[in-house]
Structure formats: C-alpha cells, structure tokens
Design a protein around this motif. Structure first.
Motif, PDB file in Angstrom:
ATOM      1  N   GLU A 364       9.171 -72.041  27.370  1.00 30.83           N
ATOM      2  CA  GLU A 364       9.827 -71.744  28.638  1.00 30.83           C
ATOM      3  C   GLU A 364      10.302 -73.041  29.285  1.00 30.83           C
ATOM      4  O   GLU A 364       9.906 -74.145  28.885  1.00 30.83           O
ATOM      5  CB  GLU A 364       8.869 -71.000  29.576  1.00 30.83           C
ATOM      6  N   ASP A 365      11.128 -72.860  30.325  1.00 27.55           N
ATOM      7  CA  ASP A 365      11.635 -74.027  31.055  1.00 27.55           C
ATOM      8  C   ASP A 365      10.511 -74.762  31.772  1.00 27.55           C
ATOM      9  O   ASP A 365      10.530 -75.999  31.896  1.00 27.55           O
ATOM     10  CB  ASP A 365      12.704 -73.596  32.050  1.00 27.55           C
ATOM     11  N   ALA A 366       9.531 -74.021  32.264  1.00 26.92           N
ATOM     12  CA  ALA A 366       8.411 -74.676  32.950  1.00 26.92           C
ATOM     13  C   ALA A 366       7.659 -75.601  32.001  1.00 26.92           C
ATOM     14  O   ALA A 366       7.234 -76.706  32.386  1.00 26.92           O
ATOM     15  CB  ALA A 366       7.472 -73.622  33.524  1.00 26.92           C
ATOM     16  N   ASP A 367       7.503 -75.158  30.757  1.00 26.76           N
ATOM     17  CA  ASP A 367       6.858 -76.027  29.771  1.00 26.76           C
ATOM     18  C   ASP A 367       7.696 -77.275  29.504  1.00 26.76           C
ATOM     19  O   ASP A 367       7.161 -78.378  29.323  1.00 26.76           O
ATOM     20  CB  ASP A 367       6.633 -75.256  28.473  1.00 26.76           C
ATOM     21  N   ALA A 368       9.003 -77.132  29.459  1.00 27.12           N
ATOM     22  CA  ALA A 368       9.871 -78.289  29.247  1.00 27.12           C
ATOM     23  C   ALA A 368       9.763 -79.273  30.405  1.00 27.12           C
ATOM     24  O   ALA A 368       9.782 -80.498  30.213  1.00 27.12           O
ATOM     25  CB  ALA A 368      11.318 -77.832  29.061  1.00 27.12           C
ATOM     26  N   HIS A 369       9.648 -78.740  31.661  1.00 39.54           N
ATOM     27  CA  HIS A 369       9.497 -79.625  32.817  1.00 39.54           C
ATOM     28  C   HIS A 369       8.158 -80.373  32.764  1.00 39.54           C
ATOM     29  O   HIS A 369       8.095 -81.572  33.088  1.00 39.54           O
ATOM     30  CB  HIS A 369       9.603 -78.811  34.106  1.00 39.54           C
ATOM     31  N   ARG A 370       7.105 -79.669  32.371  1.00 41.71           N
ATOM     32  CA  ARG A 370       5.808 -80.348  32.250  1.00 41.71           C
ATOM     33  C   ARG A 370       5.849 -81.428  31.158  1.00 41.71           C
ATOM     34  O   ARG A 370       5.278 -82.512  31.302  1.00 41.71           O
ATOM     35  CB  ARG A 370       4.713 -79.325  31.948  1.00 41.71           C
ATOM     36  N   LEU A 371       6.550 -81.119  30.058  1.00 40.23           N
ATOM     37  CA  LEU A 371       6.703 -82.106  29.003  1.00 40.23           C
ATOM     38  C   LEU A 371       7.494 -83.312  29.491  1.00 40.23           C
ATOM     39  O   LEU A 371       7.187 -84.462  29.160  1.00 40.23           O
ATOM     40  CB  LEU A 371       7.388 -81.467  27.780  1.00 40.23           C
ATOM     41  N   TRP A 372       8.513 -83.071  30.314  1.00 41.96           N
ATOM     42  CA  TRP A 372       9.314 -84.163  30.879  1.00 41.96           C
ATOM     43  C   TRP A 372       8.453 -85.083  31.740  1.00 41.96           C
ATOM     44  O   TRP A 372       8.520 -86.311  31.633  1.00 41.96           O
ATOM     45  CB  TRP A 372      10.471 -83.574  31.684  1.00 41.96           C
ATOM     46  N   ARG A 373       7.636 -84.489  32.608  1.00 43.49           N
ATOM     47  CA  ARG A 373       6.786 -85.304  33.468  1.00 43.49           C
ATOM     48  C   ARG A 373       5.739 -86.075  32.652  1.00 43.49           C
ATOM     49  O   ARG A 373       5.425 -87.235  32.961  1.00 43.49           O
ATOM     50  CB  ARG A 373       6.091 -84.413  34.496  1.00 43.49           C
ATOM     51  N   ALA A 374       5.209 -85.437  31.605  1.00 42.07           N
ATOM     52  CA  ALA A 374       4.204 -86.125  30.790  1.00 42.07           C
ATOM     53  C   ALA A 374       4.806 -87.272  29.988  1.00 42.07           C
ATOM     54  O   ALA A 374       4.167 -88.318  29.766  1.00 42.07           O
ATOM     55  CB  ALA A 374       3.525 -85.131  29.849  1.00 42.07           C
ATOM     56  N   ALA A 375       6.054 -87.093  29.528  1.00 45.43           N
ATOM     57  CA  ALA A 375       6.669 -88.111  28.668  1.00 45.43           C
ATOM     58  C   ALA A 375       7.205 -89.289  29.465  1.00 45.43           C
ATOM     59  O   ALA A 375       7.065 -90.450  29.055  1.00 45.43           O
ATOM     60  CB  ALA A 375       7.787 -87.494  27.829  1.00 45.43           C
ATOM     61  N   ALA A 377       6.963 -89.619  33.168  1.00 44.86           N
ATOM     62  CA  ALA A 377       6.206 -89.908  34.384  1.00 44.86           C
ATOM     63  C   ALA A 377       7.112 -90.256  35.551  1.00 44.86           C
ATOM     64  O   ALA A 377       6.809 -91.136  36.353  1.00 44.86           O
ATOM     65  CB  ALA A 377       5.200 -91.025  34.136  1.00 44.86           C
ATOM     66  N   LEU A 378       8.239 -89.567  35.684  1.00 45.33           N
ATOM     67  CA  LEU A 378       9.173 -89.822  36.780  1.00 45.33           C
ATOM     68  C   LEU A 378       8.788 -88.957  37.976  1.00 45.33           C
ATOM     69  O   LEU A 378       9.506 -88.047  38.393  1.00 45.33           O
ATOM     70  CB  LEU A 378      10.613 -89.542  36.340  1.00 45.33           C
TER      71      LEU A 378
END
Length: 559
Positions: A364-375, A377-378
């Motif tokens: 899902e998009d929410a998972d992609a957003h969490r992955l973005w923050r984890a990768a 850290a913005l």
C-alpha cells in the motif's frame, strides 16, 4: 701518428650522454664489460677483447643481443671512440703489438674506464637496484647488532682496548645497522604498495597474505625481544664510556687520511722534524675531529633507533613495530574487502536498485511512505544538547544509565536555537581556548598508564614454566595484572587448534609472548584476585615480557 681519440675529448665530460643516444643499449653493455673487467683487476681492454666479452655475455643469456646480431670489431671501435668523446673511457696508444712501421702508424688503442665512466656505471647500478629492491625485515641483523654491541662492551671494559678491533667492530655495526634500517623502510613501502595493489594482482595477494602476516608477526616478536637487549647494551656502553671508543676509531681513520701519519720522516735534524710534525699534527687533529663527529652522529642514530626518549619521542624500533602491527590490520581489512567484492556488488547503485524493488513491492501507499521515512529520514527532529548544568544535576542524583528521559531532570534548551537555528551567537568568534594544561595532563596520564602497564607485564612475566594454579604466588594477581593476563590468555587460547594441547601466541602489540600446555582437562584450578576468581583446567604456562619498560625523563627524575 694518428690522433688519439683523447684529442677530441670535450673540455667538460658528458658521461650520461650515451643514455639518450641512438645506440644506448650497445654503449651500456660496453660499459658493463669494462666494469666487470675492473672487478677482475683488468684495467685495459682492446676492441677485440670487448667484442669477445659481448659475445660471451650474449651466449650466456645476460644480454638482449642475440646470436643473429653479432657485434663486429668495427662497430665496437666506433662505440669506444664515442664513449671516449663523452668522457666515459680513456684511450691510450697500444704499442705492445707493433712489429712493423705500418703497425706503428696504424691507430691501435687500449681503453680503460675513466673516473667519470666508473661513477656513471655505479650510479646506474644503484638506480636499478633501488627500483627493484622490495626490502626485507632482517631478524638476523638484529642478532648481529646485539653481538657486535656485546663485543664493543667487552672492549670498553678493557683498560687499553685495541683501536683496530674497535674500528672494525664499529664499521661492521654501522654497515649492519644501515642495511637493517634501509631494508625495513623499503619493506614497509613495498608492503603499502602491495596493500594498495599498485604492483600486484588480487590472486597473488590472497595467495601469500597468510605467510606475509606470519612473517611480520615473527619479526615483531624478534624486534621487541632483540630491541630490548640492544637498548640495554647501548645503556651499558654509555655508562662504560663509549666516547673513547669513538675517539679511537676516529684517530685510526684520520691516520689513513693524513700523509705520513702526522710524523716526520727523520731524515733531517730534530728541529726540522718538529717543524714538519707541527702542521701534520694539526691536520691529524682536524681529520680526527671530523671523523669523530661522523661517528658520534652514527652512534646517535643507532641510539635513537632503539632507545625511546620519553613518550613524546619513541624510538624508531617502536614506531616500526607499530607500523608493522598496523600493516597486519590493513592486510586483514583488505582481505575482507576483497571477499566482499567477490561475494557481490555492494556499491551505492546496487543499494538504490534494491530500494526501488522494495518500493515496487510495497502493498500500500502507507507502507511506501513508511519505507521512505525509514530510508531517508526526511522528518523533523529536535536537536538536543547536554550542558554542564545538566551533567552536574545527573551526577548529584546518581542516575543509572537506563533511567528514562521522563524521569530524568529536564534539559534546558537555549531559545536562540529556536529563533536562529544555531547555538552560537553571530558576531566576533570566540577566542581559541588554550589546551596546553589539558594536553600536559593527558600526556602525564598516558605516561602513567604506560608505566603501570609495563609494571604489570613485569609482575605477570614468569621465570620459566609454572602451573596455572601457582601464577601470581600466594598473594595472587592484582587487578591490573589480572586484566592483562585475561587478554594474554585469550590470545593463547584462540591460537590453539582443535585437538591440540599446546599453543604459543604473541600479543598484537608484540610486547608479550605466552606458551600454554594442557596438563589435565578434568582438574579445575582457581586463581583468586580482588575482582573475583578465574576457574579453568590446569595448564603449564610461561609468559615472556618482550618489551621491558623504558623509563622516560619523568620517571628517571622521580627515581
């Protein structure tokens, strides 16, 4: 009579000109022939002799010239005349084989190396040797230096030592020490090139890296052991008066440099001999002073190489030992990097491709957003700092390291951080703090730790093989010696292979060596210390201190 080639010799010789000439290879080979002839104490060569030697060298495979390209006497004569013109050779009329008037008027010459030519041959040989030399760590040279210093010490203890023996020992010592220092420097330089793969490939490096590490470790142990022995001998020689040994060697060298040895020939009366002796004696004293200064400089270099002058001026042997230990670490790191490189590509582009796959496979998009923050850290963050007041409040309440932030004293944040985004106020920069006192405290602390560690090594060292249960005697081991023993024991146990009962290891810094032998695996012994008890199977243990403590100026003043 024809003009000799010497008549066209330039006023200023150009002995290196042949290196850029079209027939540079032929000129080089001819000069090598003359150098080899000089080693055989043959001074003059004829063109026929030069051609014979060139063909012999080509037949033995020592030259690039093949049998299909023979050197004629005419070609050799032309090359010899050209070398005479550059100043590499000297030509003398060859009248030994003249039997007729026609032979007398025909140009025949004998050739020999000039001083310029000999210097060029030696310079090229040294240059090629320096390019091809990789150096080596000479453990045998350390033993030779220790033996020669022992012989010098025995001579220093004699009331009237023989100057010839002193001079020969000092010459041998200087030659051996110079070879050791030069080879060690060349070896470390070649080792750095090997680690950087500047003159080798990965397969060759991996093939011999184990032998190289073992070779360096063995030299580190020998350097620590022999270096301590050499330092002790140098100290004894200094106490015995090494200055008079250097003076005797200098006077002997000066006697060779001064004509007639500074003494009149006795052919005239006493007044004339005394007048002749006065300037000769002054010249002898001058040459002796120069020779003594040279020997004192060499002796100072030898002393600085093996004896440390405090913690801020370590000996060259200690620096070499440190460099060798660092080289082992770099070798291991390089091997690890090679293994990772062979196992798969781990560069930045591969990481981004793997991350792209993770994004593509996100449910899902929410998972992609969490992955973005984890990768990347913005996300917003609060920047906290700990000041002296906060630290003092923590110390007063004696807070445990695992105390939650909610239960800890509040942390005061400067309002300037929120207003300007910086802790520092704008304007004139602060003065540079004087840290000389802090550096002095750190230096004293480091020297005190080094002294305590050296004393712990001395207490831990055994006079021979002892049982593990008897280590430390009735009083046991003090905490510092016990912690050091744990590290040494770990090195020895890690060096033992499965199924073996004996092991031998040297610590990473090369200061201690431990030898273990299992006595009874079923019998458990106990070593009591102030920090607890160590239990384990009974062993025979022998611990050697390879680097006795070198007292610096501060310790000597305190003593």
């Amino acid at each position: 009579m024809a003009n000799a080639p010497n008549d066209g010799l330039r006023t200023r010789p150009q002995p290196f000109a042949y290196l850029s000439a079209p027939n540079a290879e032929l000129y080089s080979r001819i000069l090598v022939v003359f150098a080899h002839a000089r080693e055989r104490f043959t001074v003059h060569l004829r063109p026929e002799d030069v051609v014979t030697e060139l063909r012999r060298a080509a037949g033995n495979g020592f030259s690039a010239m093949t049998a299909a390209e023979p050197v004629t006497v005419e070609a050799a004569s032309g090359a010899l005349e050209q070398l005479v013109g550059w100043g590499n050779l000297r030509a003398d009329a060859d009248t030994g084989r003249v039997t007729t008037v026609e032979d007398f008027h025909r140009a025949r010459y004998l050739y020999q190396l000039t001083q310029h030519g000999q210097a060029v041959v030696l310079a090229i040989a040294v240059y090629e040797e320096a390019l091809g030399r990789r150096g080596q760590l000479q453990s045998v040279a350390l033993a030779d230096i220790a033996e020669q210093l022992g012989s010098l010490l025995r001579l220093a203890q004699e009331p009237d030592p023989d100057p010839a023996k002193i001079h020969l020992l000092l010459l041998g010592l200087s030659d051996r020490f110079g070879s050791l220092a030069d080879n060690a420097q060349d070896f470390m330089a070649s080792l750095r090139r090997t680690i950087d793969f500047q003159d080798g490939n990965e397969e060759a490096f991996i093939a011999y890296k184990d032998r190289l590490i073992e070779y360096i470790e063995r030299f580190i142990a020998d350097l620590a052991n022999r270096g301590a022995q050499i330092a002790d001998l140098l100290g004894q020689l200094h106490e015995s008066g090494v200055e008079r040994l250097l003076e005797a060697a200098a006077r002997r060298e000066a006697a060779d440099a001064v004509p007639d040895g500074g003494v009149g020939d006795g052919s005239g009366d006493g007044a004339e001999d005394a007048a002749d002796a006065r300037p000769q004696s002054a010249l002898l004293d001058q040459e002796a002073a120069l020779a003594r200064a040279a020997w004192e400089n060499r002796w100072r270099g030898l002393t600085d190489w093996f004896v440390s002058q405090g913690s801020r001026r370590p000996s060259q042997a200690k620096l070499l030992r440190t460099s060798a230990v660092s080289a082992i670490t770099n070798l291991v790191n390089t091997v690890s990097a090679l293994n990772e490189r062979r196992g798969g590509r781990t560069d930045r582009s591969a990481d981004f491709r793997a991350l792209a796959r993770f994004f593509a496979e996100a449910p899902e998009d929410a998972d992609a957003h969490r992955l973005w923050r984890a990768a990347f850290a913005l996300t917003p963050a609060r920047h906290l700092t700990v000041d002296a007041e906060t630290e003092s409040s923590w110390e007063e309440k004696d807070l445990a390291p695992n105390t939650p932030w909610a239960q800890a004293p509040a942390l005061q944040i400067s309002p300037r951080l929120r207003e300007t985004g910086s802790y520092e106020r704008r304007g004139k920069p602060n003065r540079v703090a004087d840290r000389s006192k802090e550096r002095m405290l750190l230096m004293e602390h480091a020297e005190r730790e080094a002294a305590e560690t050296a004393q712990a090594r001395a207490r831990l060292a055994t006079d021979g093989p002892v049982l593990l249960s008897e280590l430390g005697g009735p009083q046991g081991l003090d905490p510092l010696a016990f912690r050091l023993f744990l590290g040494v024991l770990g090195d020895a146990l890690s060096a033992r292979r499965p199924g073996e009962t004996e092991s031998n290891a040297t610590t990473g810094d090369g200061t201690m060596e431990v030898r273990l032998k299992l006595v009874d695996a079923d019998k458990t012994v106990e070593i009591r210390t102030a920090e607890g008890a160590l239990c384990g199977p009974e062993h025979i243990v022998e611990i050697l201190d390879l680097a006795p403590f070198e007292a610096g100026p501060e310790q000597e003043a305190a003593a």
